[in-house]
Design an enzyme around this catalytic site. Sequence first.
Site, PDB file in Angstrom:
ATOM      1  N   ASP A   1       1.088  -8.058   2.224  1.00 52.51           N
ATOM      2  CA  ASP A   1       0.400  -6.052   2.056  1.00 52.51           C
ATOM      3  C   ASP A   1       2.955  -5.800   1.609  1.00 52.51           C
ATOM      4  O   ASP A   1       3.381  -5.464   2.701  1.00 52.51           O
ATOM      5  CB  ASP A   1       1.058  -5.781   3.057  1.00 52.51           C
ATOM      6  CG  ASP A   1       0.124  -4.104   2.728  1.00 52.51           C
ATOM      7  OD1 ASP A   1       1.163  -3.744   1.981  1.00 52.51           O
ATOM      8  OD2 ASP A   1      -0.033  -3.841   3.664  1.00 52.51           O
TER       9      ASP A   1
ATOM     10  N   SER B   1       4.012   1.611   8.372  1.00 55.37           N
ATOM     11  CA  SER B   1       3.732   1.185   7.318  1.00 55.37           C
ATOM     12  C   SER B   1       4.789   1.164   6.672  1.00 55.37           C
ATOM     13  O   SER B   1       5.534   1.461   5.841  1.00 55.37           O
ATOM     14  CB  SER B   1       2.489   1.361   6.456  1.00 55.37           C
ATOM     15  OG  SER B   1       1.532   1.456   6.695  1.00 55.37           O
TER      16      SER B   1
ATOM     17  N   HIS C   1       0.708  -1.588   0.228  1.00 59.18           N
ATOM     18  CA  HIS C   1       0.051  -0.191   0.187  1.00 59.18           C
ATOM     19  C   HIS C   1       1.187   1.059  -0.485  1.00 59.18           C
ATOM     20  O   HIS C   1       0.326   2.393  -0.472  1.00 59.18           O
ATOM     21  CB  HIS C   1      -0.751   0.190   1.407  1.00 59.18           C
ATOM     22  CG  HIS C   1      -0.516   0.173   3.021  1.00 59.18           C
ATOM     23  ND1 HIS C   1      -0.628  -1.029   3.325  1.00 59.18           N
ATOM     24  CD2 HIS C   1      -0.015   1.155   3.229  1.00 59.18           C
ATOM     25  CE1 HIS C   1       0.115  -0.331   4.584  1.00 59.18           C
ATOM     26  NE2 HIS C   1       0.273   1.516   4.241  1.00 59.18           N
TER      27      HIS C   1
END
Length: 732
Positions: free
Chosen positions: A240, A664, A104
Amino acid sequence: MIIFEIFLILKKMMRKFFPMIKKTTAIFVFWLLGTGVYAQQIRMWVPSDTKDYYYLIQESGAKMQASDLYDPQKASLNDAVVQFNGGCTAGLISDKGLLLTNHHCGYGAIQSHSTLEHNYVKDGFWAQRLEDELPNPGMYVTFVRAIYDVTGKALRGVTDDMDEASRQSQIDKNINKIKRDISIKPWQEILVKPAFYGNKYYAYVTETYKDVRLVGAPPSSIGKFGADTDNWMWPRHSGDFSLFRIYADRNNRPAEYSKDNVPYRPKKFFQVSTGGVAPRDLIIVYGFPGRTREYLPAFRVRQITERINPVRIGIREKALKVMEGFMRTNDTIKLKYTAQYARIANYWKKWKGENLGIRRSAALANKEYWEQLTEKELAKQDKADEYREVKTELENAFRDLEPVEIARNVFVEAGYLNNPWMQRAFDVYEFERNLQKGGAGAFSEGKEKLRSRLETSFQKGDRRVNKALFVAMTGVLKSEMPEGYLPAIWANNSVDDIAKKWDGSFLTDESKVKSLLKGDFGSFEKALKNDSGYKMARALIVSFYGKINPQYHQQMTQIQTMMRKFVRLQMQAFPRMHFAPDANGTLRISFGRVEGYEPRDGVYYEPYSTLDGVIEKYIPGDYEFDLPQELLDIYQRKDFGKWEVNGTVPVNFLGTAHTTGGNSGSPVINARGELVGLNFDRVWEGTMSDLYYDPAICRNIMVDMRYILFIMDKLGHAQRLLDEINPENHQQ
């Protein structure tokens, strides 16, 4: 660390056998706080403050030295971490500048390179040669090479009797001198940032590389598996991750993109482990966490969860309900609004989880007890009166802030984020402001850009949905906006009357936009003055910029001053305690253990998920839970190769590390400093960790390195990259 683990066990026992005794839990928690033990376990540490935290990591089983984590004089793991494109984190995993971050985080780049012929979002992308790696204009990564505590120098000449403007002016002068005095290389920069609301300052020596190329990414059905439904939830089954590479000039220095650039040669990179993790294993997370507010008083946390969050949650629920009503019955509309729905649902879900976590963790009782304990300790120093005064001032200031803060949130949520018609009005308003400065020349230069933005808005949306959103959000503006902040033109008209005024506006009619922007400067100005919808929008926007936002920031500036005193007094109350600053986008180290959790009574979540769970969630054709046929075939054949563990493949795992937005893509290492995972999310019940961290329920979610390597091997057939990473050399 043993005391801390006993605390966790006792806290779980108390919740199980004495669920109503919240105060006792608070007393025990803050007895630990008083000794400095509890507070030391739950923060995001500045890497250079090794004296404050490293002994805790050692007690948790680390096999490294403090200098392995951070050392400004020689290569350390600190040099293997970068801030990725300003908002995420990434880690170096080879001696040729190969970067690992989240899917992402790299999604924008993956999408920008996708075409109908080569749909890398849908099918994934794996560069087979260096020449196939794709440049990304504007993308950059930033290293932190050294960190200095410059508090004394930054606050030189600053006195308590200074007003805020004079204080900041003196600090700015000091910072300019700090930057001049620190010796750096020509391609380096110095960033000085405050901590503890300005009680402390750190200087960061940084290097920014601007040639970053896409190397590999799994299909979005792997990288975004679970999408909105699984967001903030456990168990997760997401791959991810994505791969990029840093390029440098021939001297290994930062350079703008050039075909002559070569792969960057890092000072340090993470050794990849395929040994996996086990329950209670130490994990260390490097990253650039965005923002936490751990030092807020109990009064403010109660205000956020009981007054501010409910307003934001309620507005987004209305917007989601409108979109869902159309999306359920119209696949074309569903396709157009899926991304917008996900964006709105993201923080709607986060705020709900935050409220739940604050209640479940007894955060308010614990914070109140901590404040009582602080006052008691300050009484020994004859500072209790000062503390009570500051605390009372803070409570009054937050109480006074509430109306304008709600007004600001109502405007942002109902007057912009969830209101496509008002978003168009904002574009026009910004264009109008440029015209006031540049006149006809600015009109000629900017009208094509405005036309493109507006036409894109019309193409991406549906008039029926946008009108329904506008009506719903207008109702919110009229019912939720505190008195005195809504312009008369809105307050004095009904929702139906307002909608009628907008129906004939160019903001709701694509053909009128095209006609409007074909005309000259004079006709455009005249149209703006006569358009009933734009006149209403302009009044609302002017109210925001002219009244709501300035008042909010003025009051927040005053509150920041009070918070600085409030935090300083806490630190004075416990001079032997090691405090870590709130996250502010700078490099931090967090650590914890691999551990499951109990989200509610009678439910326990194991800390792992596997490929079996991925297959169980599979829904053919579903945008969230579809899977590549190749993966289904691999699973059917049990063709897991060297990545197989107990008849399946590990996918995600949980830990107790303190993380937030910005983490992240954070590399996750084990006790030996080897890369075992990639951070990408938190559990729903633990999203309150931005306000209050509770190790009993706060969990960060990571992709297991073995799943990343499995996908690269079996789906990506990326042998070139596997050879470059060469995990076999680091297998346990």
